[in-house]
Scaffold this motif. Structure first.
Motif, PDB file in Angstrom:
ATOM      1  N   GLY A 177      58.024 125.910 -20.259  1.00 21.21           N
ATOM      2  CA  GLY A 177      58.817 125.259 -20.433  1.00 21.21           C
ATOM      3  C   GLY A 177      60.046 125.033 -19.378  1.00 21.21           C
ATOM      4  N   GLY A 178      59.990 124.407 -18.487  1.00 23.28           N
ATOM      5  CA  GLY A 178      60.311 123.916 -17.200  1.00 23.28           C
ATOM      6  C   GLY A 178      60.464 122.701 -17.340  1.00 23.28           C
ATOM      7  N   ILE A 179      60.885 121.904 -15.930  1.00 23.29           N
ATOM      8  CA  ILE A 179      60.700 120.443 -15.843  1.00 23.29           C
ATOM      9  C   ILE A 179      59.248 119.709 -16.395  1.00 23.29           C
ATOM     10  N   GLY A 180      58.471 119.966 -15.648  1.00 23.13           N
ATOM     11  CA  GLY A 180      56.737 119.916 -15.905  1.00 23.13           C
ATOM     12  C   GLY A 180      56.503 119.067 -17.378  1.00 23.13           C
ATOM     13  N   ASP A 181      57.154 120.267 -18.081  1.00 22.70           N
ATOM     14  CA  ASP A 181      56.339 120.567 -19.220  1.00 22.70           C
ATOM     15  C   ASP A 181      57.355 119.141 -20.383  1.00 22.70           C
ATOM     16  N   ALA A 182      58.256 118.665 -19.467  1.00 28.16           N
ATOM     17  CA  ALA A 182      59.477 117.725 -20.026  1.00 28.16           C
ATOM     18  C   ALA A 182      58.612 116.523 -19.803  1.00 28.16           C
ATOM     19  N   ALA A 183      58.248 116.811 -18.404  1.00 23.39           N
ATOM     20  CA  ALA A 183      57.398 115.003 -18.029  1.00 23.39           C
ATOM     21  C   ALA A 183      56.157 115.291 -18.912  1.00 23.39           C
ATOM     22  N   ALA A 184      56.193 115.793 -19.176  1.00 25.63           N
ATOM     23  CA  ALA A 184      54.321 115.859 -19.634  1.00 25.63           C
ATOM     24  C   ALA A 184      54.937 115.764 -21.103  1.00 25.63           C
ATOM     25  N   ALA A 185      55.913 116.260 -21.701  1.00 28.05           N
ATOM     26  CA  ALA A 185      56.855 114.981 -23.075  1.00 28.05           C
ATOM     27  C   ALA A 185      56.615 113.452 -22.809  1.00 28.05           C
ATOM     28  N   SER A 186      57.172 113.312 -21.750  1.00 21.95           N
ATOM     29  CA  SER A 186      58.005 111.856 -21.799  1.00 21.95           C
ATOM     30  C   SER A 186      56.454 111.338 -21.650  1.00 21.95           C
ATOM     31  N   VAL A 187      55.672 111.596 -20.300  1.00 20.35           N
ATOM     32  CA  VAL A 187      54.288 110.504 -20.723  1.00 20.35           C
ATOM     33  C   VAL A 187      53.509 110.121 -21.532  1.00 20.35           C
ATOM     34  N   ARG A 188      53.955 111.201 -22.460  1.00 21.46           N
ATOM     35  CA  ARG A 188      53.486 111.519 -23.850  1.00 21.46           C
ATOM     36  C   ARG A 188      53.830 110.693 -24.573  1.00 21.46           C
ATOM     37  N   ALA A 189      54.910 110.150 -24.112  1.00 24.74           N
ATOM     38  CA  ALA A 189      55.949 108.723 -25.249  1.00 24.74           C
ATOM     39  C   ALA A 189      55.485 107.466 -24.655  1.00 24.74           C
ATOM     40  N   HIS A 190      55.647 107.053 -23.501  1.00 23.86           N
ATOM     41  CA  HIS A 190      55.082 106.270 -22.430  1.00 23.86           C
ATOM     42  C   HIS A 190      55.148 104.698 -23.078  1.00 23.86           C
ATOM     43  N   ASP A 191      53.793 104.502 -24.769  1.00 25.93           N
ATOM     44  CA  ASP A 191      53.905 103.608 -25.405  1.00 25.93           C
ATOM     45  C   ASP A 191      55.379 103.368 -26.027  1.00 25.93           C
ATOM     46  N   GLU A 192      55.285 104.765 -26.725  1.00 26.81           N
ATOM     47  CA  GLU A 192      56.533 104.589 -27.720  1.00 26.81           C
ATOM     48  C   GLU A 192      58.043 104.143 -27.513  1.00 26.81           C
ATOM     49  N   ALA A 207      49.368 105.335 -15.802  1.00 26.46           N
ATOM     50  CA  ALA A 207      48.083 105.610 -14.425  1.00 26.46           C
ATOM     51  C   ALA A 207      49.136 106.132 -13.750  1.00 26.46           C
ATOM     52  N   LEU A 208      49.743 105.838 -12.989  1.00 27.49           N
ATOM     53  CA  LEU A 208      51.134 106.280 -12.304  1.00 27.49           C
ATOM     54  C   LEU A 208      51.828 107.394 -12.968  1.00 27.49           C
ATOM     55  N   LEU A 209      52.163 106.929 -13.434  1.00 25.75           N
ATOM     56  CA  LEU A 209      52.752 108.340 -14.442  1.00 25.75           C
ATOM     57  C   LEU A 209      51.673 109.509 -14.694  1.00 25.75           C
ATOM     58  N   GLU A 210      50.788 109.508 -15.375  1.00 28.49           N
ATOM     59  CA  GLU A 210      49.613 110.895 -15.458  1.00 28.49           C
ATOM     60  C   GLU A 210      49.790 111.290 -13.835  1.00 28.49           C
ATOM     61  N   ARG A 211      49.128 110.412 -12.556  1.00 27.13           N
ATOM     62  CA  ARG A 211      48.778 110.725 -11.825  1.00 27.13           C
ATOM     63  C   ARG A 211      49.990 111.701 -11.486  1.00 27.13           C
ATOM     64  N   GLY A 212      51.532 111.318 -11.398  1.00 28.06           N
ATOM     65  CA  GLY A 212      52.097 112.064 -11.688  1.00 28.06           C
ATOM     66  C   GLY A 212      52.553 113.246 -11.866  1.00 28.06           C
ATOM     67  N   LEU A 213      52.144 113.776 -12.553  1.00 23.61           N
ATOM     68  CA  LEU A 213      51.918 114.866 -13.425  1.00 23.61           C
ATOM     69  C   LEU A 213      50.796 115.280 -13.360  1.00 23.61           C
ATOM     70  N   ARG A 214      50.065 115.014 -12.523  1.00 18.02           N
ATOM     71  CA  ARG A 214      48.814 116.077 -11.921  1.00 18.02           C
ATOM     72  C   ARG A 214      49.373 116.515 -10.370  1.00 18.02           C
ATOM     73  N   LEU A 215      50.827 116.022 -10.214  1.00 22.96           N
ATOM     74  CA  LEU A 215      51.001 116.704  -8.353  1.00 22.96           C
ATOM     75  C   LEU A 215      51.765 117.952  -9.373  1.00 22.96           C
TER      76      LEU A 215
END
Length: 383
Positions: A177-192, A207-215
Protein backbone atom coordinates in the motif's frame (compact mmCIF):
# COMPACT_ATOMS: atom_id res chain seq x y z
CA UNK A 1 -3.30 30.20 17.84
CA UNK A 2 -6.72 28.93 16.79
CA UNK A 3 -8.43 27.12 19.64
CA UNK A 4 -11.15 24.82 18.35
CA UNK A 5 -14.06 23.04 19.90
CA UNK A 6 -16.30 20.54 18.14
CA UNK A 7 -17.58 17.05 18.76
CA UNK A 8 -14.80 15.32 16.80
CA UNK A 9 -12.02 17.23 18.57
CA UNK A 10 -13.55 16.69 21.99
CA UNK A 11 -13.75 12.97 21.31
CA UNK A 12 -10.10 12.84 20.20
CA UNK A 13 -8.93 14.71 23.31
CA UNK A 14 -10.94 12.45 25.58
CA UNK A 15 -9.46 9.36 23.96
CA UNK A 16 -5.95 10.81 24.19
CA UNK A 17 -6.44 11.54 27.89
CA UNK A 18 -7.39 7.90 28.44
CA UNK A 19 -4.36 6.64 26.49
CA UNK A 20 -1.97 8.95 28.39
CA UNK A 21 -3.57 8.08 31.73
CA UNK A 22 -3.07 4.36 31.14
CA UNK A 23 0.49 4.99 30.03
CA UNK A 24 1.37 7.21 32.99
CA UNK A 25 -0.63 5.39 35.65
CA UNK A 26 -2.15 8.66 36.81
CA UNK A 27 -4.82 11.02 35.49
CA UNK A 28 -3.84 13.30 32.61
CA UNK A 29 -6.02 16.13 31.33
CA UNK A 30 -5.75 17.96 28.01
CA UNK A 31 -7.25 21.30 26.99
CA UNK A 32 -6.96 24.22 24.54
CA UNK A 33 -6.91 22.15 21.32
CA UNK A 34 -5.31 23.73 18.26
CA UNK A 35 -6.00 22.24 14.84
CA UNK A 36 -2.75 21.46 13.00
CA UNK A 37 -4.49 19.99 9.97
CA UNK A 38 -3.99 16.42 8.83
CA UNK A 39 -4.08 14.27 5.73
CA UNK A 40 -7.84 14.07 5.32
CA UNK A 41 -7.77 10.61 6.93
CA UNK A 42 -6.45 11.94 10.23
CA UNK A 43 -6.86 14.76 12.72
CA UNK A 44 -3.72 16.35 14.14
CA UNK A 45 -4.19 18.48 17.25
CA UNK A 46 -1.88 20.36 19.58
CA UNK A 47 -3.19 20.37 23.16
CA UNK A 48 -2.08 21.79 26.49
CA UNK A 49 -1.38 19.36 29.32
CA UNK A 50 -3.13 20.44 32.54
CA UNK A 51 -1.91 19.59 36.04
CA UNK A 52 1.18 17.95 34.57
CA UNK A 53 1.56 14.89 36.83
CA UNK A 54 4.26 12.99 34.94
CA UNK A 55 6.64 15.70 33.74
CA UNK A 56 5.12 15.80 30.27
CA UNK A 57 5.84 18.81 28.14
CA UNK A 58 3.38 21.67 28.48
CA UNK A 59 1.89 20.73 25.12
CA UNK A 60 1.60 17.51 23.13
CA UNK A 61 0.47 16.64 19.62
CA UNK A 62 -2.30 14.09 19.14
CA UNK A 63 -2.80 12.28 15.85
CA UNK A 64 -6.04 10.33 15.40
CA UNK A 65 -6.99 8.31 12.31
CA UNK A 66 -10.55 8.04 11.04
CA UNK A 67 -12.42 4.75 10.64
CA UNK A 68 -11.73 4.68 6.90
CA UNK A 69 -7.98 4.38 7.38
CA UNK A 70 -6.67 0.86 6.88
CA UNK A 71 -5.58 -0.73 10.17
CA UNK A 72 -2.29 -1.67 8.53
CA UNK A 73 -1.52 2.01 7.96
CA UNK A 74 -2.17 2.86 11.62
CA UNK A 75 0.07 -0.04 12.59
CA UNK A 76 2.88 1.16 10.34
CA UNK A 77 2.87 4.65 11.83
CA UNK A 78 2.84 3.40 15.41
CA UNK A 79 5.67 0.95 14.73
CA UNK A 80 7.65 3.63 12.89
CA UNK A 81 7.39 6.11 15.75
CA UNK A 82 8.22 3.41 18.29
CA UNK A 83 11.30 2.52 16.30
CA UNK A 84 12.43 6.13 15.79
CA UNK A 85 11.84 7.03 19.45
CA UNK A 86 14.13 4.19 20.56
CA UNK A 87 17.06 5.70 18.63
CA UNK A 88 19.73 7.77 20.42
CA UNK A 89 18.48 11.30 21.02
CA UNK A 90 20.81 12.91 18.47
CA UNK A 91 19.66 10.50 15.76
CA UNK A 92 15.90 10.76 16.20
CA UNK A 93 14.48 12.09 12.93
CA UNK A 94 11.41 13.79 14.40
CA UNK A 95 8.97 13.86 17.33
CA UNK A 96 9.02 11.18 20.01
CA UNK A 97 6.13 8.84 20.68
CA UNK A 98 4.72 9.38 24.18
CA UNK A 99 1.82 6.92 23.97
CA UNK A 100 -0.28 5.08 21.42
CA UNK A 101 -3.26 2.80 21.14
CA UNK A 102 -3.64 0.72 18.03
CA UNK A 103 -7.31 -0.10 18.56
CA UNK A 104 -8.14 3.53 19.33
CA UNK A 105 -6.19 4.55 16.18
CA UNK A 106 -4.35 7.25 18.10
CA UNK A 107 -0.82 8.46 18.84
CA UNK A 108 0.43 11.11 21.28
CA UNK A 109 3.69 12.77 20.26
CA UNK A 110 6.05 15.36 21.64
CA UNK A 111 5.36 18.84 20.30
CA UNK A 112 8.09 20.12 17.99
CA UNK A 113 6.79 23.67 18.41
CA UNK A 114 6.11 26.15 15.64
CA UNK A 115 9.52 26.44 13.99
CA UNK A 116 9.84 27.14 10.29
CA UNK A 117 8.69 24.88 7.50
CA UNK A 118 11.10 23.76 4.80
CA UNK A 119 8.55 24.99 2.26
CA UNK A 120 8.90 28.51 3.64
CA UNK A 121 12.69 28.35 3.70
CA UNK A 122 12.93 27.17 0.10
CA UNK A 123 10.88 30.19 -0.97
CA UNK A 124 13.53 32.55 0.43
CA UNK A 125 15.22 34.93 -2.01
CA UNK A 126 18.55 34.44 -0.19
CA UNK A 127 20.45 31.65 -1.98
CA UNK A 128 22.91 31.21 0.89
CA UNK A 129 20.06 30.76 3.36
CA UNK A 130 18.46 28.17 1.12
CA UNK A 131 21.77 26.36 0.75
CA UNK A 132 22.14 26.15 4.52
CA UNK A 133 18.63 24.75 4.72
CA UNK A 134 19.09 22.02 2.11
CA UNK A 135 22.47 21.13 3.62
CA UNK A 136 20.78 20.66 6.99
CA UNK A 137 18.17 18.53 5.23
CA UNK A 138 20.88 16.32 3.75
CA UNK A 139 22.65 16.03 7.10
CA UNK A 140 19.43 15.03 8.86
CA UNK A 141 18.76 12.34 6.27
CA UNK A 142 22.31 11.07 6.66
CA UNK A 143 22.11 10.94 10.45
CA UNK A 144 18.85 9.01 10.27
CA UNK A 145 20.24 6.56 7.73
CA UNK A 146 23.50 6.06 9.62
CA UNK A 147 21.70 5.43 12.90
CA UNK A 148 19.28 2.89 11.44
CA UNK A 149 21.58 0.86 9.20
CA UNK A 150 21.18 -2.78 10.22
CA UNK A 151 18.05 -2.13 12.26
CA UNK A 152 15.53 -3.75 9.96
CA UNK A 153 14.97 -6.82 12.14
CA UNK A 154 14.13 -4.59 15.11
CA UNK A 155 11.68 -2.64 12.98
CA UNK A 156 10.06 -5.83 11.71
CA UNK A 157 9.66 -7.01 15.31
CA UNK A 158 7.91 -3.77 16.22
CA UNK A 159 5.63 -4.19 13.22
CA UNK A 160 4.59 -7.59 14.55
CA UNK A 161 4.08 -6.68 18.20
CA UNK A 162 2.46 -3.29 17.53
CA UNK A 163 -0.38 -5.02 15.70
CA UNK A 164 -1.48 -7.19 18.60
CA UNK A 165 -5.05 -6.59 19.69
CA UNK A 166 -5.98 -6.31 23.36
CA UNK A 167 -5.84 -9.63 25.10
CA UNK A 168 -3.58 -11.01 22.37
CA UNK A 169 -6.57 -12.43 20.50
CA UNK A 170 -5.39 -11.27 17.10
CA UNK A 171 -2.74 -9.42 15.15
CA UNK A 172 -2.86 -7.05 12.20
CA UNK A 173 -0.24 -7.41 9.52
CA UNK A 174 0.86 -4.98 6.83
CA UNK A 175 0.41 -5.85 3.18
CA UNK A 176 1.87 -3.14 0.95
CA UNK A 177 0.00 0.00 0.00
CA UNK A 178 3.00 2.33 0.18
CA UNK A 179 4.69 4.40 -2.46
CA UNK A 180 6.75 1.41 -3.58
CA UNK A 181 3.54 -0.25 -4.77
CA UNK A 182 2.58 2.91 -6.63
CA UNK A 183 6.01 3.03 -8.27
CA UNK A 184 5.68 -0.61 -9.32
CA UNK A 185 2.29 0.13 -10.91
CA UNK A 186 3.80 3.02 -12.86
CA UNK A 187 6.61 0.83 -14.19
CA UNK A 188 4.13 -1.86 -15.26
CA UNK A 189 2.41 0.87 -17.29
CA UNK A 190 5.68 1.87 -18.99
CA UNK A 191 4.73 1.01 -22.57
CA UNK A 192 1.18 2.31 -22.17
CA UNK A 193 2.37 5.67 -20.85
CA UNK A 194 4.87 6.16 -23.66
CA UNK A 195 2.18 5.28 -26.20
CA UNK A 196 -0.17 7.81 -24.60
CA UNK A 197 2.29 10.64 -25.10
CA UNK A 198 3.23 9.35 -28.57
CA UNK A 199 6.81 8.32 -27.84
CA UNK A 200 8.42 5.30 -29.43
CA UNK A 201 10.16 2.87 -27.12
CA UNK A 202 13.01 4.67 -25.38
CA UNK A 203 16.12 2.52 -25.27
CA UNK A 204 17.07 1.55 -21.73
CA UNK A 205 14.24 3.40 -19.97
CA UNK A 206 12.37 0.32 -18.76
CA UNK A 207 15.57 -1.31 -17.53
CA UNK A 208 16.47 1.88 -15.67
CA UNK A 209 13.08 2.04 -13.96
CA UNK A 210 13.22 -1.63 -13.03
CA UNK A 211 16.60 -1.03 -11.38
CA UNK A 212 14.96 1.79 -9.47
CA UNK A 213 12.25 -0.56 -8.20
CA UNK A 214 14.88 -2.95 -6.86
CA UNK A 215 15.98 -0.18 -4.48
CA UNK A 216 12.87 -1.04 -2.45
CA UNK A 217 13.81 -4.71 -2.18
CA UNK A 218 15.95 -6.43 0.41
CA UNK A 219 17.96 -8.28 -2.21
CA UNK A 220 20.53 -6.58 -4.40
CA UNK A 221 20.94 -3.41 -2.36
CA UNK A 222 20.74 -4.58 1.27
CA UNK A 223 23.99 -2.78 2.10
CA UNK A 224 22.25 0.62 1.82
CA UNK A 225 18.97 -0.23 3.57
CA UNK A 226 17.96 2.21 6.31
CA UNK A 227 14.79 3.54 7.91
CA UNK A 228 12.77 6.17 6.07
CA UNK A 229 9.49 7.95 6.92
CA UNK A 230 8.89 7.47 3.15
CA UNK A 231 7.62 10.98 2.35
CA UNK A 232 10.67 13.10 3.19
CA UNK A 233 9.51 16.00 1.02
CA UNK A 234 9.56 19.68 2.06
CA UNK A 235 5.98 19.70 3.36
CA UNK A 236 6.86 17.17 6.04
CA UNK A 237 9.91 19.01 7.37
CA UNK A 238 9.96 21.49 10.25
CA UNK A 239 13.09 23.39 11.24
CA UNK A 240 13.28 24.22 14.94
CA UNK A 241 15.97 24.75 17.55
CA UNK A 242 17.04 21.12 17.21
CA UNK A 243 17.45 21.35 13.44
CA UNK A 244 15.56 19.55 10.68
CA UNK A 245 12.67 17.42 11.93
CA UNK A 246 10.79 14.91 9.76
CA UNK A 247 7.08 14.45 10.41
CA UNK A 248 4.40 12.00 9.28
CA UNK A 249 5.52 8.36 9.46
CA UNK A 250 2.37 6.79 8.00
CA UNK A 251 4.41 4.87 5.43
CA UNK A 252 7.63 4.34 7.39
CA UNK A 253 9.76 1.50 6.08
CA UNK A 254 13.26 0.21 5.40
CA UNK A 255 14.55 0.76 1.88
CA UNK A 256 17.63 1.95 0.01
CA UNK A 257 18.79 5.24 1.49
CA UNK A 258 19.39 6.83 -1.91
CA UNK A 259 15.62 6.81 -2.52
CA UNK A 260 15.32 9.50 0.17
CA UNK A 261 18.13 11.61 -1.30
CA UNK A 262 16.59 11.38 -4.77
CA UNK A 263 13.12 12.17 -3.37
CA UNK A 264 14.47 15.39 -1.90
CA UNK A 265 16.19 16.29 -5.18
CA UNK A 266 13.01 15.62 -7.17
CA UNK A 267 10.68 17.63 -4.92
CA UNK A 268 12.45 20.76 -3.70
CA UNK A 269 13.25 22.68 -6.96
CA UNK A 270 9.57 23.48 -7.67
CA UNK A 271 9.44 25.48 -4.42
CA UNK A 272 12.45 27.70 -5.11
CA UNK A 273 11.89 31.41 -5.62
CA UNK A 274 12.58 32.99 -9.00
CA UNK A 275 15.68 34.62 -7.45
CA UNK A 276 17.17 31.29 -6.41
CA UNK A 277 15.97 28.76 -8.97
CA UNK A 278 19.08 29.21 -11.15
CA UNK A 279 21.13 28.00 -8.17
CA UNK A 280 19.45 24.57 -8.28
CA UNK A 281 22.57 22.59 -9.33
CA UNK A 282 24.56 24.14 -6.49
CA UNK A 283 21.78 23.40 -3.99
CA UNK A 284 21.44 19.80 -5.16
CA UNK A 285 25.17 19.29 -4.76
CA UNK A 286 25.06 20.78 -1.26
CA UNK A 287 22.28 18.40 -0.19
CA UNK A 288 24.04 15.30 -1.55
CA UNK A 289 27.42 16.25 -0.09
CA UNK A 290 25.89 16.93 3.32
CA UNK A 291 24.17 13.54 3.26
CA UNK A 292 27.30 11.74 2.15
CA UNK A 293 29.33 13.38 4.89
CA UNK A 294 27.12 11.65 7.45
CA UNK A 295 27.02 8.19 5.86
CA UNK A 296 30.48 7.87 4.30
CA UNK A 297 32.02 6.08 7.32
CA UNK A 298 29.37 3.37 6.93
CA UNK A 299 29.54 3.06 3.15
CA UNK A 300 33.16 3.94 2.29
CA UNK A 301 33.37 1.47 -0.58
CA UNK A 302 31.01 3.21 -3.00
CA UNK A 303 32.75 5.65 -5.32
CA UNK A 304 31.38 8.94 -6.59
CA UNK A 305 30.28 7.59 -9.95
CA UNK A 306 28.46 4.57 -8.51
CA UNK A 307 26.70 6.80 -6.00
CA UNK A 308 25.71 9.32 -8.69
CA UNK A 309 24.26 6.52 -10.83
CA UNK A 310 22.33 5.11 -7.89
CA UNK A 311 20.83 8.49 -7.01
CA UNK A 312 20.05 9.17 -10.66
CA UNK A 313 18.28 5.80 -10.94
CA UNK A 314 16.15 6.56 -7.88
CA UNK A 315 15.39 10.06 -9.15
CA UNK A 316 14.33 8.75 -12.55
CA UNK A 317 11.85 6.43 -10.81
CA UNK A 318 10.37 9.30 -8.77
CA UNK A 319 10.05 11.55 -11.83
CA UNK A 320 8.42 8.71 -13.76
CA UNK A 321 5.93 8.08 -10.93
CA UNK A 322 4.94 11.75 -10.70
CA UNK A 323 4.39 11.72 -14.48
CA UNK A 324 2.29 8.56 -14.27
CA UNK A 325 0.11 10.09 -11.55
CA UNK A 326 -0.35 13.25 -13.62
CA UNK A 327 -1.29 11.48 -16.86
CA UNK A 328 -3.59 9.00 -15.15
CA UNK A 329 -5.36 11.82 -13.31
CA UNK A 330 -4.68 9.81 -10.17
CA UNK A 331 -5.44 11.71 -6.98
CA UNK A 332 -4.42 8.83 -4.72
CA UNK A 333 -1.00 10.35 -4.29
CA UNK A 334 -2.29 13.71 -3.09
CA UNK A 335 -0.59 13.34 0.30
CA UNK A 336 2.84 12.82 -1.19
CA UNK A 337 5.20 15.71 -1.88
CA UNK A 338 5.96 13.95 -5.17
CA UNK A 339 2.36 14.23 -6.35
CA UNK A 340 1.46 17.32 -8.36
CA UNK A 341 -1.35 18.44 -10.59
CA UNK A 342 0.83 21.07 -12.24
CA UNK A 343 2.17 19.98 -15.64
CA UNK A 344 4.90 22.63 -15.46
CA UNK A 345 6.33 20.99 -12.36
CA UNK A 346 6.50 17.62 -14.10
CA UNK A 347 8.21 19.13 -17.14
CA UNK A 348 10.75 20.85 -14.90
CA UNK A 349 11.45 17.56 -13.14
CA UNK A 350 12.31 15.92 -16.47
CA UNK A 351 14.57 18.84 -17.40
CA UNK A 352 16.29 18.68 -14.01
CA UNK A 353 16.70 14.91 -14.38
CA UNK A 354 18.43 15.34 -17.73
CA UNK A 355 20.70 18.06 -16.31
CA UNK A 356 21.65 15.97 -13.30
CA UNK A 357 22.40 12.96 -15.50
CA UNK A 358 24.60 15.01 -17.77
CA UNK A 359 26.45 16.62 -14.85
CA UNK A 360 27.10 13.23 -13.27
CA UNK A 361 28.34 11.71 -16.52
CA UNK A 362 25.50 9.21 -16.68
CA UNK A 363 25.12 7.10 -19.85
CA UNK A 364 24.13 9.53 -22.58
CA UNK A 365 21.14 7.40 -23.65
CA UNK A 366 19.48 8.01 -20.27
CA UNK A 367 19.91 11.77 -20.62
CA UNK A 368 18.60 11.71 -24.19
CA UNK A 369 15.59 9.67 -23.01
CA UNK A 370 14.75 12.29 -20.38
CA UNK A 371 14.92 15.06 -22.98
CA UNK A 372 12.78 13.04 -25.38
CA UNK A 373 10.07 12.34 -22.82
CA UNK A 374 10.08 15.96 -21.65
CA UNK A 375 9.45 17.26 -25.17
CA UNK A 376 6.70 14.70 -25.78
CA UNK A 377 4.99 15.71 -22.55
CA UNK A 378 5.18 19.38 -23.49
CA UNK A 379 3.38 18.64 -26.76
CA UNK A 380 0.90 16.33 -25.03
CA UNK A 381 -0.14 18.96 -22.48
CA UNK A 382 0.38 22.25 -24.30
CA UNK A 383 0.33 21.36 -27.99
Amino acid sequence: MTVIADERISSVLQTAEGVLTRRAGTSVQLDEPEDLGGTGRSSVIRARVLDNPVSLDRTVVVKAFDDQTAPSQVLREIASYRYATALPTASRPGPQLLASDFEERLLVLTDLGHGRSMVELLASTDADEVERGVSAWGQALGRMHAATLGGEEDFDTLMRVSGKTKGGSGRITVAGGGIGDAAAASVRAHDELLETIDVDAVEGSLALLERGLRLFDAGDFRDFRAFSPADVGPGNILINGDGVQFMDYEWGEFRDATLDVAYALATFPALLSADVVMERPRLELALVQAWRGEVKPLWPSINDRKLALRIFTARALWVWLSTYWMIQGDASGHDWALHTADARVVLARWADLADSGEAAGIDESFVDAADQVQEALRIYWFG
